[in-house]
Scaffold this motif. Structure first.
Motif, PDB file in Angstrom:
ATOM      1  N   GLU A  17      13.047  62.248  45.006  1.00  0.00           N
ATOM      2  CA  GLU A  17      13.565  61.222  44.100  1.00  0.00           C
ATOM      3  C   GLU A  17      13.549  61.638  42.630  1.00  0.00           C
ATOM      4  OE1 GLU A  17      11.826  57.392  44.621  1.00  0.00           O
ATOM      5  OE2 GLU A  17      12.699  57.103  46.617  1.00  0.00           O
ATOM      6  N   PRO A  18      12.531  62.391  42.162  1.00  0.00           N
ATOM      7  CA  PRO A  18      12.550  62.801  40.748  1.00  0.00           C
ATOM      8  C   PRO A  18      13.797  63.579  40.344  1.00  0.00           C
ATOM      9  CG  PRO A  18      10.365  63.130  41.659  1.00  0.00           C
ATOM     10  CD  PRO A  18      11.256  62.751  42.810  1.00  0.00           C
ATOM     11  N   VAL A  19      14.457  64.250  41.288  1.00  0.00           N
ATOM     12  CA  VAL A  19      15.703  64.960  40.969  1.00  0.00           C
ATOM     13  C   VAL A  19      16.734  63.968  40.434  1.00  0.00           C
ATOM     14  CG1 VAL A  19      17.654  66.202  41.976  1.00  0.00           C
ATOM     15  CG2 VAL A  19      15.312  66.841  42.598  1.00  0.00           C
ATOM     16  N   VAL A  20      16.838  62.805  41.094  1.00  0.00           N
ATOM     17  CA  VAL A  20      17.776  61.777  40.668  1.00  0.00           C
ATOM     18  C   VAL A  20      17.282  61.089  39.394  1.00  0.00           C
ATOM     19  CG1 VAL A  20      18.850  59.579  41.310  1.00  0.00           C
ATOM     20  CG2 VAL A  20      18.669  61.420  42.987  1.00  0.00           C
ATOM     21  N   THR A  21      15.986  60.801  39.330  1.00  0.00           N
ATOM     22  CA  THR A  21      15.426  60.151  38.142  1.00  0.00           C
ATOM     23  C   THR A  21      15.684  60.967  36.885  1.00  0.00           C
ATOM     24  OG1 THR A  21      13.676  59.155  39.491  1.00  0.00           O
ATOM     25  CG2 THR A  21      13.316  59.244  37.102  1.00  0.00           C
ATOM     26  N   ARG A  22      15.453  62.272  36.974  1.00  0.00           N
ATOM     27  CA  ARG A  22      15.688  63.140  35.816  1.00  0.00           C
ATOM     28  C   ARG A  22      17.172  63.201  35.465  1.00  0.00           C
ATOM     29  NH1 ARG A  22      11.443  66.434  38.407  1.00  0.00           N
ATOM     30  NH2 ARG A  22      13.086  67.588  39.519  1.00  0.00           N
ATOM     31  N   ALA A  23      18.030  63.193  36.470  1.00  0.00           N
ATOM     32  CA  ALA A  23      19.478  63.234  36.212  1.00  0.00           C
ATOM     33  C   ALA A  23      19.938  61.956  35.514  1.00  0.00           C
ATOM     34  CB  ALA A  23      20.237  63.440  37.519  1.00  0.00           C
ATOM     35  N   ILE A  24      19.373  60.832  35.906  1.00  0.00           N
ATOM     36  CA  ILE A  24      19.708  59.566  35.243  1.00  0.00           C
ATOM     37  C   ILE A  24      19.241  59.594  33.788  1.00  0.00           C
ATOM     38  CG2 ILE A  24      19.160  57.094  35.187  1.00  0.00           C
ATOM     39  CD1 ILE A  24      19.063  57.203  38.288  1.00  0.00           C
ATOM     40  N   ARG A  56      18.957  62.148  31.918  1.00  0.00           N
ATOM     41  CA  ARG A  56      19.813  63.069  31.165  1.00  0.00           C
ATOM     42  C   ARG A  56      21.241  62.536  31.014  1.00  0.00           C
ATOM     43  NH1 ARG A  56      17.127  67.178  34.540  1.00  0.00           N
ATOM     44  NH2 ARG A  56      18.911  67.014  35.963  1.00  0.00           N
ATOM     45  N   GLY A  57      21.548  61.406  31.658  1.00  0.00           N
ATOM     46  CA  GLY A  57      22.884  60.840  31.569  1.00  0.00           C
ATOM     47  C   GLY A  57      23.882  61.466  32.523  1.00  0.00           C
ATOM     48  N   GLU A  58      23.382  62.217  33.513  1.00  0.00           N
ATOM     49  CA  GLU A  58      24.283  62.875  34.468  1.00  0.00           C
ATOM     50  C   GLU A  58      24.698  61.952  35.604  1.00  0.00           C
ATOM     51  OE1 GLU A  58      23.067  67.480  34.563  1.00  0.00           O
ATOM     52  OE2 GLU A  58      21.458  66.122  35.190  1.00  0.00           O
ATOM     53  N   LEU A  59      23.883  60.954  35.878  1.00  0.00           N
ATOM     54  CA  LEU A  59      24.179  59.986  36.927  1.00  0.00           C
ATOM     55  C   LEU A  59      23.990  58.586  36.368  1.00  0.00           C
ATOM     56  CD1 LEU A  59      22.239  61.558  39.967  1.00  0.00           C
ATOM     57  CD2 LEU A  59      24.715  61.651  39.572  1.00  0.00           C
ATOM     58  N   VAL A  60      24.720  57.629  36.924  1.00  0.00           N
ATOM     59  CA  VAL A  60      24.550  56.244  36.485  1.00  0.00           C
ATOM     60  C   VAL A  60      23.177  55.730  36.910  1.00  0.00           C
ATOM     61  CG1 VAL A  60      27.011  55.763  36.498  1.00  0.00           C
ATOM     62  CG2 VAL A  60      25.666  55.366  38.579  1.00  0.00           C
ATOM     63  N   GLY A  61      22.684  54.750  36.181  1.00  0.00           N
ATOM     64  CA  GLY A  61      21.304  54.315  36.361  1.00  0.00           C
ATOM     65  C   GLY A  61      20.983  53.695  37.696  1.00  0.00           C
ATOM     66  N   ASP A  62      21.987  53.165  38.398  1.00  0.00           N
ATOM     67  CA  ASP A  62      21.705  52.532  39.690  1.00  0.00           C
ATOM     68  C   ASP A  62      22.081  53.430  40.871  1.00  0.00           C
ATOM     69  OD1 ASP A  62      24.428  52.384  39.326  1.00  0.00           O
ATOM     70  OD2 ASP A  62      24.632  50.283  39.938  1.00  0.00           O
ATOM     71  N   ALA A  99      28.952  60.369  43.940  1.00  0.00           N
ATOM     72  CA  ALA A  99      28.069  59.731  42.961  1.00  0.00           C
ATOM     73  C   ALA A  99      28.837  59.331  41.713  1.00  0.00           C
ATOM     74  CB  ALA A  99      26.916  60.674  42.612  1.00  0.00           C
ATOM     75  N   HIS A 100      29.695  60.217  41.201  1.00  0.00           N
ATOM     76  CA  HIS A 100      30.452  59.926  39.982  1.00  0.00           C
ATOM     77  C   HIS A 100      31.519  58.857  40.210  1.00  0.00           C
ATOM     78  CE1 HIS A 100      29.211  64.176  38.490  1.00  0.00           C
ATOM     79  NE2 HIS A 100      28.328  63.267  38.153  1.00  0.00           N
ATOM     80  N   ALA A 101      31.941  58.704  41.464  1.00  0.00           N
ATOM     81  CA  ALA A 101      32.918  57.656  41.789  1.00  0.00           C
ATOM     82  C   ALA A 101      32.244  56.304  42.012  1.00  0.00           C
ATOM     83  CB  ALA A 101      33.704  58.053  43.031  1.00  0.00           C
ATOM     84  N   LEU A 103      27.610  55.822  45.533  1.00  0.00           N
ATOM     85  CA  LEU A 103      26.229  56.007  45.978  1.00  0.00           C
ATOM     86  C   LEU A 103      25.267  55.142  45.161  1.00  0.00           C
ATOM     87  CD1 LEU A 103      26.236  59.897  46.442  1.00  0.00           C
ATOM     88  CD2 LEU A 103      26.742  58.113  48.124  1.00  0.00           C
ATOM     89  N   ARG A 104      25.716  53.962  44.776  1.00  0.00           N
ATOM     90  CA  ARG A 104      24.878  53.071  43.986  1.00  0.00           C
ATOM     91  C   ARG A 104      23.991  52.219  44.884  1.00  0.00           C
ATOM     92  NH1 ARG A 104      28.682  50.821  39.006  1.00  0.00           N
ATOM     93  NH2 ARG A 104      28.898  52.840  37.944  1.00  0.00           N
ATOM     94  N   LEU A 105      22.887  51.766  44.314  1.00  0.00           N
ATOM     95  CA  LEU A 105      21.999  50.864  45.031  1.00  0.00           C
ATOM     96  C   LEU A 105      22.750  49.597  45.396  1.00  0.00           C
ATOM     97  CD1 LEU A 105      18.884  51.292  42.732  1.00  0.00           C
ATOM     98  CD2 LEU A 105      18.921  51.858  45.167  1.00  0.00           C
ATOM     99  N   ALA A 106      22.489  49.082  46.581  1.00  0.00           N
ATOM    100  CA  ALA A 106      23.118  47.828  46.986  1.00  0.00           C
ATOM    101  C   ALA A 106      22.567  46.696  46.134  1.00  0.00           C
ATOM    102  CB  ALA A 106      22.844  47.564  48.471  1.00  0.00           C
ATOM    103  N   PRO A 107      23.414  45.773  45.700  1.00  0.00           N
ATOM    104  CA  PRO A 107      22.920  44.651  44.889  1.00  0.00           C
ATOM    105  C   PRO A 107      21.965  43.778  45.705  1.00  0.00           C
ATOM    106  CG  PRO A 107      25.203  44.285  45.548  1.00  0.00           C
ATOM    107  CD  PRO A 107      24.863  45.692  45.929  1.00  0.00           C
ATOM    108  N   ALA A 108      20.978  43.241  45.015  1.00  0.00           N
ATOM    109  CA  ALA A 108      20.018  42.377  45.700  1.00  0.00           C
ATOM    110  C   ALA A 108      20.743  41.136  46.214  1.00  0.00           C
ATOM    111  CB  ALA A 108      18.905  41.962  44.735  1.00  0.00           C
ATOM    112  N   SER A 109      20.394  40.735  47.433  1.00  0.00           N
ATOM    113  CA  SER A 109      21.053  39.560  48.018  1.00  0.00           C
ATOM    114  C   SER A 109      20.596  38.299  47.306  1.00  0.00           C
ATOM    115  CB  SER A 109      20.726  39.471  49.508  1.00  0.00           C
ATOM    116  OG  SER A 109      19.314  39.401  49.694  1.00  0.00           O
TER     117      SER A 109
END
Length: 209
Positions: free
Chosen positions: A137-144, A146-152, A193-195, A198-204
């Motif tokens: 998971e830290p791979v994604v956390t660090r990318a977020i 750095r602005g490489e991936l969206v926050g969700d 991911a850029h499209a 691969l975003r987190l599903a919204p909370a129900s």
């Protein structure tokens, strides 16, 4: 002339015994496959008495489960290259390298064919993959950060997307698996991911009434 097994030297106690038995288990798996795996042969290869093995593991299934979990958890390190693309490339290439090796092929065969019917193996497989996702998971956390991936971005979905084409070739189609396979998996994953796929599903929404 003594065999390699009978010539094995005795090993120490504790962690050294565990490491030696794990290594011997995987070596037996590579040489003979799951069907012929036995505690006696593992003990002989490891240079310990079989009662030493039975004190730590109830049977060959628990021994195999432990050895597989340890191998899978330690075999693929989590990279920190400074960029999401090179991090994912390192992960994907490590996955390919691991599972195209003789030990990796034996592990796959045991986890998905020979011993796949065992509840212990199914549980270990689930635990191993969940643990791998958590550690990566830290791979994604660090990318977020750095602005490489969206926050969700959903780390689990991202890594599943990365691994899926590799496992498809390894387990289903038997197509060649190499670094080109890994690199293509990275391109597909980043495109998804850029499209925003691969975003987190919204909370129900809570049910009221």
């Amino acid at each position: 002339m003594q065999s390699d097994h009978s010539a094995a030297r005795p090993v120490g106690r504790g962690a050294k015994v565990r490491a030696a038995v794990h290594a011997a288990t995987l070596a037996e798996l590579v040489d003979k496959g799951y069907a012929a795996l036995s505690v006696e042969n593992v003990a002989q290869r490891a240079g310990v008495h079989k009662t030493t093995v039975y004190r730590r593991w109830e049977d060959r299934e628990s021994l195999l489960t432990d050895a597989l979990a340890e191998h899978m958890a330690m075999d693929i390190p989590v990279p920190d290259t400074g960029a999401i693309e090179t991090d994912l490339r390192a992960l994907a290439r490590s996955l390919v390298q691991s599972f195209t090796s003789p030990a990796g092929q034996a592990v796959l065969a045991a986890m998905f064919t020979g011993a796949a019917h065992l509840p212990e193996i199914a549980a270990a497989r689930r635990h191993v993959f969940d643990d791998r996702l958590t550690r990566a998971e830290p791979v994604v956390t660090r990318a977020i950060e750095r602005g490489e991936l969206v926050g969700d971005t959903d780390p689990a979905e991202l890594f599943k997307t990365l691994a899926a084409p590799i496992y498809l070739r390894l387990l289903i189609t038997a197509d060649p698996v190499d670094e080109a396979t890994a690199d293509q998996a990275v391109r597909v994953t980043l495109a998804a991911a850029h499209a925003g796929a691969l975003r987190l599903a919204p909370a129900s929404e809570p049910v009221t009434g």
